[in-house]
Design a protein around this motif. Structure first.
Motif, mmCIF file in Angstrom:
data_model
loop_
_atom_site.group_PDB
_atom_site.id
_atom_site.type_symbol
_atom_site.label_atom_id
_atom_site.label_comp_id
_atom_site.label_asym_id
_atom_site.label_seq_id
_atom_site.Cartn_x
_atom_site.Cartn_y
_atom_site.Cartn_z
ATOM 1 N N GLN A 10 0.799 -1.190 0.122
ATOM 2 C CA GLN A 10 -0.147 0.003 0.156
ATOM 3 C C GLN A 10 0.856 1.129 -0.090
ATOM 4 O OE1 GLN A 10 -0.023 -2.640 2.104
ATOM 5 N NE2 GLN A 10 -1.855 -2.830 3.270
ATOM 6 N N VAL A 11 0.533 2.191 -0.592
ATOM 7 C CA VAL A 11 1.217 3.419 -0.810
ATOM 8 C C VAL A 11 0.725 4.743 0.091
ATOM 9 C CG1 VAL A 11 2.189 5.438 -2.415
ATOM 10 C CG2 VAL A 11 2.148 2.984 -3.009
ATOM 11 N N TRP A 52 5.159 -1.206 3.333
ATOM 12 C CA TRP A 52 6.348 -1.896 4.231
ATOM 13 C C TRP A 52 7.331 -2.389 2.975
ATOM 14 C CZ3 TRP A 52 7.938 -2.206 8.678
ATOM 15 C CH2 TRP A 52 8.986 -3.225 8.923
ATOM 16 N N ALA A 53 6.886 -2.396 1.812
ATOM 17 C CA ALA A 53 7.757 -3.155 0.756
ATOM 18 C C ALA A 53 9.354 -2.044 0.708
ATOM 19 C CB ALA A 53 7.137 -3.212 -0.541
ATOM 20 N N GLU A 54 8.780 -0.656 0.883
ATOM 21 C CA GLU A 54 10.071 0.321 0.801
ATOM 22 C C GLU A 54 10.509 0.466 1.965
ATOM 23 O OE1 GLU A 54 9.828 3.215 -2.504
ATOM 24 O OE2 GLU A 54 7.638 2.967 -2.048
ATOM 25 N N PHE A 55 9.614 0.880 2.977
ATOM 26 C CA PHE A 55 9.719 1.258 4.340
ATOM 27 C C PHE A 55 10.310 0.188 5.134
ATOM 28 C CE2 PHE A 55 8.492 1.944 8.658
ATOM 29 C CZ PHE A 55 9.238 2.756 9.021
ATOM 30 N N GLY A 56 10.069 -1.168 5.168
ATOM 31 C CA GLY A 56 10.561 -2.062 5.970
ATOM 32 C C GLY A 56 12.154 -2.213 5.513
ATOM 33 N N PRO A 57 12.737 -2.253 4.362
ATOM 34 C CA PRO A 57 14.050 -2.458 4.239
ATOM 35 C C PRO A 57 14.883 -1.318 4.683
ATOM 36 C CG PRO A 57 12.897 -3.371 2.404
ATOM 37 C CD PRO A 57 11.890 -2.680 3.031
ATOM 38 N N ALA A 72 -1.402 -10.225 7.824
ATOM 39 C CA ALA A 72 -2.643 -10.807 8.134
ATOM 40 C C ALA A 72 -3.615 -10.145 6.956
ATOM 41 C CB ALA A 72 -3.265 -9.822 9.187
ATOM 42 N N ASP A 73 -5.035 -10.540 6.828
ATOM 43 C CA ASP A 73 -5.794 -10.082 5.825
ATOM 44 C C ASP A 73 -5.733 -8.264 5.802
ATOM 45 O OD1 ASP A 73 -6.533 -12.588 5.117
ATOM 46 O OD2 ASP A 73 -8.014 -12.614 6.323
ATOM 47 N N TRP A 74 -6.394 -8.131 4.324
ATOM 48 C CA TRP A 74 -6.579 -6.701 4.104
ATOM 49 C C TRP A 74 -7.664 -6.316 5.386
ATOM 50 C CZ3 TRP A 74 -4.370 -3.530 0.778
ATOM 51 C CH2 TRP A 74 -3.523 -4.152 -0.314
ATOM 52 N N ARG A 75 -7.511 -5.001 5.646
ATOM 53 C CA ARG A 75 -8.599 -4.272 6.452
ATOM 54 C C ARG A 75 -9.709 -3.917 5.751
ATOM 55 N NH1 ARG A 75 -4.676 -0.434 9.917
ATOM 56 N NH2 ARG A 75 -4.184 -0.150 7.661
ATOM 57 N N PRO A 80 -5.517 1.210 -1.195
ATOM 58 C CA PRO A 80 -4.405 0.596 -1.688
ATOM 59 C C PRO A 80 -3.118 1.737 -1.723
ATOM 60 C CG PRO A 80 -6.164 -0.322 -2.948
ATOM 61 C CD PRO A 80 -6.649 0.636 -2.216
ATOM 62 N N VAL A 81 -3.856 3.218 -2.176
ATOM 63 C CA VAL A 81 -3.136 4.215 -2.391
ATOM 64 C C VAL A 81 -3.831 5.442 -2.085
ATOM 65 C CG1 VAL A 81 -1.925 5.803 -4.239
ATOM 66 C CG2 VAL A 81 -1.967 3.458 -4.464
ATOM 67 N N TYR A 82 -2.810 6.200 -1.057
ATOM 68 C CA TYR A 82 -3.312 7.496 -0.292
ATOM 69 C C TYR A 82 -2.200 8.297 -0.537
ATOM 70 C CZ TYR A 82 -4.906 11.582 1.807
ATOM 71 O OH TYR A 82 -5.286 13.106 1.961
#
Length: 120
Positions: A10-11, A52-57, A72-75, A80-82
């Motif tokens: 998610q962005v 998470w894909a960018e922030f995590g690393p 976990a499942d989507w809330r 997806p983008v904000y």
């Protein structure tokens, strides 16, 4: 473990607190311009990143360790983008964020690391 809802891609735009405070101070200094108006304040398109894909690393790099996460499942209702549309405040007050995502995350990590008693 940190729980990541959805796929972690998610962005969101991010904004460092100093930039938010500067927006408030600018608005307070210009009451005639801001009276009765509403502004979107955020990082805008230039400071958008994957949750998470960018922030995590990035976070793992600064901490020097792998961060355990679980997915976990989507809330319900999660977007997806904000990304905040900050064009109005930029045009009317000349405000834009100045602290990059990397710099802001690094400052946050440094601050949290220097205050371990607050995170027990």
């Amino acid at each position: 473990d940190i729980t990541i809802y959805g796929d972690g891609k998610q962005v969101r735009d991010v904004l460092f607190i100093d930039d938010l405070v500067n927006a408030y101070l600018l608005a307070a200094a210009n009451p005639e311009k801001v009276a009765g108006k509403i502004y979107n304040v955020g990082g805008g398109p230039d400071l958008a990143m994957s949750v998470w894909a960018e922030f995590g690393p990035m976070l793992e790099q600064y901490l020097g360790k792998v961060i355990p996460v679980r997915y976990a499942d989507w809330r319900p209702g999660d977007q997806p983008v904000y990304i905040s549309d900050i064009r109005k405040i930029a045009a009317e007050l000349g405000w834009t964020p100045t602290i990059s995502v990397r710099e802001g995350v690094k400052q946050l990590v440094d601050w949290v690391s220097s205050h371990p008693d607050l995170f027990k």
